[in-house]
Enzyme design. Structure first.
Site, PDB file in Angstrom:
ATOM      1  CB  SER A  47      -6.636   0.045 -10.466  1.00  0.00           C
ATOM      2  OG  SER A  47      -7.221   0.736  -9.378  1.00  0.00           O
ATOM      3  CD  GLU A 184       0.781   4.015 -11.915  1.00  0.00           C
ATOM      4  OE1 GLU A 184      -0.231   4.743 -12.038  1.00  0.00           O
ATOM      5  OE2 GLU A 184       0.744   2.787 -12.035  1.00  0.00           O
TER       6      GLU A 184
HETATM    7  O1  KIV Z   1      -6.546   3.483 -11.015  1.00  0.00           O
HETATM    8  C1  KIV Z   1      -5.756   3.574 -10.059  1.00  0.00           C
HETATM    9  O2  KIV Z   1      -5.791   2.806  -9.096  1.00  0.00           O
HETATM   10  C2  KIV Z   1      -4.746   4.636 -10.109  1.00  0.00           C
HETATM   11  C3  KIV Z   1      -3.733   4.658  -9.014  1.00  0.00           C
HETATM   12  C4  KIV Z   1      -2.728   3.607  -9.210  1.00  0.00           C
HETATM   13  C5  KIV Z   1      -3.124   5.985  -8.854  1.00  0.00           C
HETATM   14  O3  KIV Z   1      -4.752   5.418 -10.998  1.00  0.00           O
END
Ligand code: KIV
Length: 277
Positions: A47, A184
């Site tokens: 992310s 998720e």
């Molecule tokens: O990349 C990320 O932040 C994630 C979380 C949302 C679990 O995979």
């Protein structure tokens, strides 16, 4: 110093019904804060593509991007268990490449575990990684690296058939050796069923209160971004407004020559000053 969290501790926490806390972090200073707050797990998530690098999706994030941020995070952590996300296509091309990439995240980055997205299709990779002593966290439900295949960011597992498929994937991942599983954006009822059936802990994001733990993206929790807010996000602070207030005040004070004031200024001793002129 409190004892560092291990993957074995997480199993115990599930058995003792102690909720597990997890947050993302992408840099040293944030990692120090998250670790000091006693958060059990830190995810250097892909992310970072969205919240740090400004991409629309996590797809463009590379191994080098993740590695750079994992190194910064692990320098700031004493207790939390640091998990590094394996980016898009870093665990699909071949077994050899998967192993090499995961090893880099532990050896060069200092992470203690890796996370990969997907169910039965990644089970072989999970087995190989865990056989080599690399702890793996699974990730089911909305898997953002497959956004183009899913046709957008949508709640997953809403039909009985889709829920059964997800349950099968969860069982297969546990069997293959994952130490925990992120769920998720799935209905709370399905997350509860998965959590009750599995021996390993589940960590939910948009998956209701009955998971063994919860994870949020730190930028969402702190309210750094004041635009789009998904239903599952709770903002525990409104840093966007706080930061904007500080930046605008700084701008005005510099323009009006109010900053720096005497308090923030160094002076020469008088006798030295006299010698100068
Ligand atoms: O990349 C990320 O932040 C994630 C979380 C949302 C679990 O995979």
């Amino acid at each position: 110093m409190t004892k560092p969290v291990t993957t074995v501790d997480l199993l115990k926490m599930k058995q003792e019904k102690q909720p597990i806390t997890m947050l993302t972090a992408y840099d040293y200073s944030t990692a120090v804060l998250v670790d000091s707050a006693g958060i059990d797990l830190i995810l250097v998530g892909d992310s970072l593509g969205n919240v740090v690098l400004g991409y629309d999706t996590t797809v463009p994030v590379t191994m080098d991007d993740i590695l750079h941020h994992v190194k910064a995070v692990t320098r700031g952590v004493k207790r939390s268990l640091v998990i590094a996300d394996m980016p898009f296509m870093s665990y699909h091309i071949s077994e050899e490449e998967t192993m090499r990439n995961a090893a880099r995240l532990l050896q060069e980055g200092g992470a203690k575990a890796v996370k990969i997205e997907g169910g039965r299709q990644v089970v072989d990779k999970v087995k190989k990684l865990t056989e080599a002593g690399i702890p793996v966290m699974g990730h089911l439900g909305l898997t953002p690296q497959s956004v183009h295949q899913m046709g957008g960011y949508r709640v997953q597992g809403k039909t009985a058939d889709a829920a059964r498929m997800l349950m099968e994937d969860a069982r297969a991942l546990q069997e293959a050796g994952v130490f925990a599983l992120v769920l998720e954006c799935i209905p709370a009822e399905l997350a509860k069923q998965v959590t009750e059936e599995l021996k390993i802990p589940t960590i939910g994001i948009g998956a209701g209160v009955n998971c063994d733990g919860q994870v949020l993206v730190i930028h969402d929790l702190l309210g750094i971004n004041n635009q789009f807010k998904p239903k599952f996000v709770k903002r525990y602070a409104n840093l966007h407004d706080e930061i904007m207030k500080a930046l605008e005040t700084y701008r005005d004070e510099v323009k009006e020559r109010k900053f720096p004031s005497e308090e923030h200024t160094f002076s020469m001793p008088d006798d030295e000053l006299k010698k100068l002129y």
